[in-house]
Design a protein around this motif. Structure first.
Motif, short mmCIF file in Angstrom:
data_model
loop_
_atom_site.label_atom_id
_atom_site.label_comp_id
_atom_site.label_asym_id
_atom_site.label_seq_id
_atom_site.Cartn_x
_atom_site.Cartn_y
_atom_site.Cartn_z
N TRP A 157 0.94 -1.16 0.16
CA TRP A 157 -0.18 0.06 -0.17
C TRP A 157 0.93 1.30 0.09
O TRP A 157 0.82 2.05 -0.83
N ILE A 158 1.85 1.30 1.02
CA ILE A 158 2.38 2.60 1.25
C ILE A 158 3.40 2.57 -0.13
O ILE A 158 3.57 3.73 -0.57
N SER A 159 4.16 1.65 -0.49
CA SER A 159 5.11 1.72 -1.67
C SER A 159 4.27 2.08 -2.80
O SER A 159 4.65 2.82 -3.79
N GLY A 160 3.16 1.43 -3.16
CA GLY A 160 2.20 1.89 -4.37
C GLY A 160 1.75 3.18 -4.50
O GLY A 160 2.00 3.96 -5.42
N ILE A 161 1.17 3.75 -3.27
CA ILE A 161 0.89 5.29 -3.25
C ILE A 161 1.91 6.09 -3.17
O ILE A 161 1.82 6.98 -4.03
N THR A 162 3.14 5.89 -2.67
CA THR A 162 4.09 6.52 -2.52
C THR A 162 4.59 6.79 -4.22
O THR A 162 5.04 7.61 -4.69
N GLN A 163 5.01 5.57 -4.95
CA GLN A 163 5.33 5.28 -6.23
C GLN A 163 4.18 6.42 -7.11
O GLN A 163 4.80 7.04 -7.79
N GLY A 164 2.99 6.15 -6.81
CA GLY A 164 2.03 6.91 -7.68
C GLY A 164 2.30 8.51 -7.54
O GLY A 164 2.22 9.24 -8.51
N MET A 165 2.37 8.88 -6.23
CA MET A 165 2.57 10.51 -5.85
C MET A 165 3.88 10.82 -6.45
O MET A 165 3.67 12.04 -6.82
N MET A 166 5.08 10.11 -6.26
CA MET A 166 6.28 10.45 -6.99
C MET A 166 6.20 10.67 -8.39
O MET A 166 6.97 11.69 -8.76
N TRP A 167 5.58 9.84 -8.98
CA TRP A 167 5.38 9.98 -10.52
C TRP A 167 4.88 11.33 -10.99
O TRP A 167 5.19 11.94 -11.97
N ARG A 168 3.86 11.70 -10.46
CA ARG A 168 3.15 12.60 -10.73
C ARG A 168 3.60 14.18 -10.05
O ARG A 168 2.96 15.18 -10.46
N ASP A 169 4.39 14.05 -8.99
CA ASP A 169 4.85 15.14 -8.53
C ASP A 169 5.48 16.23 -9.30
O ASP A 169 6.38 15.90 -9.88
N THR A 170 5.30 17.48 -9.21
CA THR A 170 6.00 18.50 -10.03
C THR A 170 6.09 19.59 -8.85
O THR A 170 5.40 19.86 -8.05
N ASP A 171 7.10 20.54 -9.29
CA ASP A 171 7.62 21.47 -8.43
C ASP A 171 6.68 22.90 -8.70
O ASP A 171 5.65 22.80 -9.64
N GLU A 172 6.81 23.87 -8.27
CA GLU A 172 5.92 25.06 -8.41
C GLU A 172 5.85 25.89 -9.86
O GLU A 172 5.21 26.17 -10.24
N TYR A 173 7.05 25.24 -10.76
CA TYR A 173 6.93 25.64 -12.13
C TYR A 173 6.38 24.56 -13.19
O TYR A 173 6.36 24.55 -14.25
N GLY A 174 5.66 23.43 -12.19
CA GLY A 174 5.28 22.55 -13.24
C GLY A 174 6.19 21.34 -13.81
O GLY A 174 5.82 20.65 -14.65
N VAL A 175 7.34 21.40 -13.45
CA VAL A 175 8.40 20.55 -13.74
C VAL A 175 8.45 19.45 -12.82
O VAL A 175 8.25 19.30 -11.58
N LEU A 176 8.49 17.97 -13.53
CA LEU A 176 8.61 16.96 -12.79
C LEU A 176 9.62 16.97 -11.67
O LEU A 176 10.69 17.13 -11.94
N SER A 177 9.19 16.51 -10.27
CA SER A 177 10.13 16.76 -9.29
C SER A 177 11.19 15.58 -9.21
O SER A 177 12.31 15.58 -8.73
N TYR A 178 10.84 14.30 -9.88
CA TYR A 178 11.77 13.36 -9.70
C TYR A 178 12.20 12.47 -10.64
O TYR A 178 11.21 12.34 -11.64
N GLN A 179 13.41 11.92 -10.80
CA GLN A 179 13.73 11.20 -11.88
C GLN A 179 12.91 9.91 -11.78
O GLN A 179 12.73 9.60 -10.55
#
Lengths: 230, 486
Positions: B409-431
């Protein structure tokens, strides 16, 4: 009525088949012809690419990599334009995958090069520190299977009317001709690779599986939509 | 009073053995691939044959067709006779069919292991077997069908017991979907060159995906769900001595499940290139699926009403009740994941893996274990060797499952959140690799959870084998609660 069904396994089974078939008929049949239509200008896989696709399947790459970019900004930013139904028209079987342990590969040909793949398959951590992908060194040892790849492309052409040998498109020809093209295409990939083992083998007339796999990965991308024709 | 029939368990015995054997192998492979994700060097244990990509299909096929089908068939060859009031001793043909069924099944399983490790695969999930083996699968299945309908043909009991409704559904459902999904063209037959084992699907691209997930989803529906419901509808009332709570609820949940389940395959394709309306139907019907699923789950739990003290006295009941609870849990989780906005986050992540294992470890695994504990003393006429082991095994496995699903659960939701996370300029936060590295601690926890489940399973095997060989002999068959030594 149900009491009666429970005493008659035959009619019980018929009732089951009836109830169970409705969804299939409603959901699957109507869209079938439409969703199978290729995108205009989509080119089929060359024999070398087909051989690479077979390696991809054999090694179970689809277990960790998807080939489906969903229409979200985060995905199109990360991978490229989202996937369209018509791009998959020559994919038998489809290789969308169901889990992304590694990144999506539907556009990998647009953003990775031959020598990147070369390093990556030999030792993934050399280009992606911390990668949990296994190295695929045996692909540098074993030869690509030209004949099965040819058989697949030939079947695609004959049975499924996939447009090989059209003007400006991908050439298949007879088996001799296909073999020549197979070598010509491989030569370009080998030239871009750094691995000595693969280069030496090519001099001796052997094409390693890695060469085919890289050809396939390079084909994944927007470029498949515009005929390459040479 | 009716005369008692001497039932013939020779075929059930064989399937009990394969349940233990394939269960152990499939779980072991599962533990290995779980740890491979945290410790990639484990990919090289068996050169090219030991990589994750080759082992994962072995794990899924081993669990679905090895462990689960063996458990279902052990149940069928055990209680099929009992609910139909026949004995294979009086029907040599049915007995022969049973043996032939087992023999072809074993051949399929051996060929499956060899081909999957060798990289001979169609790559469709849970339908990886290459075309020549598909023919053998069909023969195996037809033999089971002959056994199933043949036994019903010679029955002494007028009505078909609810468990067998579900087995009929399993038989026809799988037969239809398996055949449609595996239609392919062997390329050697067309071209005359290349590998004879190679074939390409009759469908391409999006259509192929539709057919595949129509199947892939319903391999779950008609093996993991209907097959196991078939088992619990027999074993729970039998072990607890309680009648099923409600006939009407049984009826409703059966026919509703049959109608609804098959629609839900589309939820595997949300936000893919399948037509939008198919995705929506898949999503909506997945949510509706809660009703018949909970109907069955609640029917099971209410069967125990007023009898909850049995939970304290019998570890077998404990396994069954927890199995039903996991069924409720899984069939709530699944529909939630099918809601489009949730699916956007959950799809392609470990949360899906967690969901599947809630069902496979909790519901399927626990039910088969409980069923086996119920059958073995009656088949071998011996008391269960050790109640303590069952109890200990129960807790080891339960903790294993909890570690498994909570980490996923934790790993899946973390993964999903990290994939879509962007910074304040709309640029992806993570490789992408950042998201992989973040999950490694959870992969380790998951591996430990899986390992605990495997340890519990080894205790189970030991207990069953000791029961067969060293359990105290029973003079007559216990009516309800299975007798066990402390």
């Amino acid at each position: 009525m149900f009491g009666w069904l429970e005493r008659n396994p035959f009619f019980f089974s018929l009732a089951f088949v009836f109830v169970f078939s409705i969804a299939g008929l409603v959901e699957i049949l109507p869209g079938f012809a439409k969703t199978a239509r290729p995108l205009e200008g989509l080119r089929p896989y060359s024999v070398l690419e087909t051989a690479g696709r077979q390696v991809y399947i054999e090694e179970g790459c689809y277990n960790c990599h998807s080939q489906l970019v969903r229409p979200f900004k985060a995905e199109t930013d990360r991978y490229g334009p989202y996937s369209l139904s018509g791009e998959y028209a020559y994919d038998r079987p489809f290789l969308w995958g169901s889990k992304r342990t590694g990144p999506d590969l539907h556009r990998v040909g647009d953003n990775r090069s031959t020598d990147w793949h070369d390093y990556h398959m030999w030792d993934p951590t050399s280009v992606v520190p911390g990668s949990i992908m296994p190295a695929y060194k045996h692909l540098y040892k074993n030869n690509a299977d030209f004949e099965t790849a040819y058989a697949e492309a030939y079947t695609q052409k004959v049975v499924f009317a996939v447009p090989y040998d059209i003007e400006g498109g991908v050439k298949l020809g007879d088996i001799q001709m296909a073999k020549e093209l197979f070598y010509q295409e491989a030569e370009k990939i080998v030239a871009d690779m750094k691995n000595e083992q693969v280069k030496e083998a090519f001099q001796k007339g052997e094409i390693k599986k890695i060469v085919a796999l890289i050809a396939y990965l390079n084909s994944l991308g927007q470029s498949r939509m515009a005929p390459k024709g040479e | 009073m009716q005369k008692s029939i001497e039932y013939d368990y020779s075929i059930a015995k064989l399937f009990v053995f394969t349940t233990l054997l394939f269960g152990a192998i499939a779980l072991l492979v599962g533990v290995v691939i779980a740890f491979q994700m945290a410790f990639p060097s484990l990919n090289y244990l068996a050169s090219e044959y030991g990589t994750f990509g080759r082992l994962r299909p072995l794990h899924t096929n081993g669990v679905i067709y090895g462990f689960t089908l063996s458990g279902i068939w052990a149940g069928w060859y055990y209680f099929g006779q009992r609910v139909l009031k026949i004995s294979y001793a009086e029907h040599p043909f049915l007995k022969f069919v049973g043996y032939a069924h087992f023999a072809t099944y074993i051949v399929v399983m051996i060929l499956a292991v060899i081909t999957l490790l060798g990289g001979l695969t169609q790559s469709k999930e849970y339908a990886e077997l290459i075309w020549p083996i598909d023919f053998l699968v069909v023969i195996t299945w037809v033999l089971w069908g002959i056994s199933l309908f043949g036994s019903m043909g010679v029955r002494r009991e007028k009505t078909i017991y609810a468990s067998l409704w579900y087995f009929i559904a399993t038989f026809i459902g799988i037969a239809t979907l398996y055949i449609f999904n595996n239609l392919s063209v062997p390329t050697y037959l067309i071209s005359g060159v290349g590998s004879v084992w190679h074939s390409i699907s009759l469908y391409s691209g999006t259509n192929d995906a539709m057919i595949q997930w129509w199947w892939g989803h319903n391999a779950v529906a008609f093996v993991f769900t209907t097959g196991i419901i078939g088992l619990i509808y027999y074993f729970l009332p039998k072990e607890s001595g309680q009648p099923i709570f409600s006939y009407k609820l049984t009826l409703f949940s059966f026919w509703a499940l049959m109608f609804v389940y098959i629609w839900a395959g589309g939820h595997h394709l949300i936000y893919s290139t399948t037509p939008d309306w198919v995705q929506t139907l898949g999503s909506v019907f997945s949510v509706i699926l809660i009703l018949p699923s909970w109907g069955t789950g609640i029917n099971m739990l209410l069967t125990m009403r007023g009898q909850w003290h049995q939970l304290r006295e019998s570890p077998i009941i404990k396994f069954m009740v927890l199995a039903s609870t996991f069924y409720l849990f899984t069939t709530l989780e699944g529909p939630i994941q099918s809601i489009k906005s949730v699916n956007a986050l959950a799809h392609f992540t470990d949360w899906i893996i967690g969901h599947v294992h809630d069902a496979a470890l909790g519901w399927v695994g626990f039910m088969i274990i409980a069923g086996t504990y119920h059958m073995v003393p009656r088949i071998f006429k011996r008391e269960i060797y050790s109640k303590k082991i069952i109890d200990a095994q129960f807790w080891v496995m339960t903790i294993g499952i909890i570690l498994y699903f909570s980490s996923m659960w934790i790993s899946g939701i973390t993964q999903g959140m990290m994939w879509r996370d962007t910074d304040e300029y709309g640029v992806l936060s993570y490789q992408f690799i950042d998201t992989v590295l973040a999950l490694i601690p959870y992969y380790i926890i998951r591996g430990i959870g899986g390992l605990m489940y495997l340890i519990g399973f080894v205790m189970f095997i030991y207990n069953i084998l000791m029961t067969m060989t060293a359990g105290r002999l029973l003079e007559e068959e216990p009516k309800y609660a299975t007798p066990m030594a402390s």
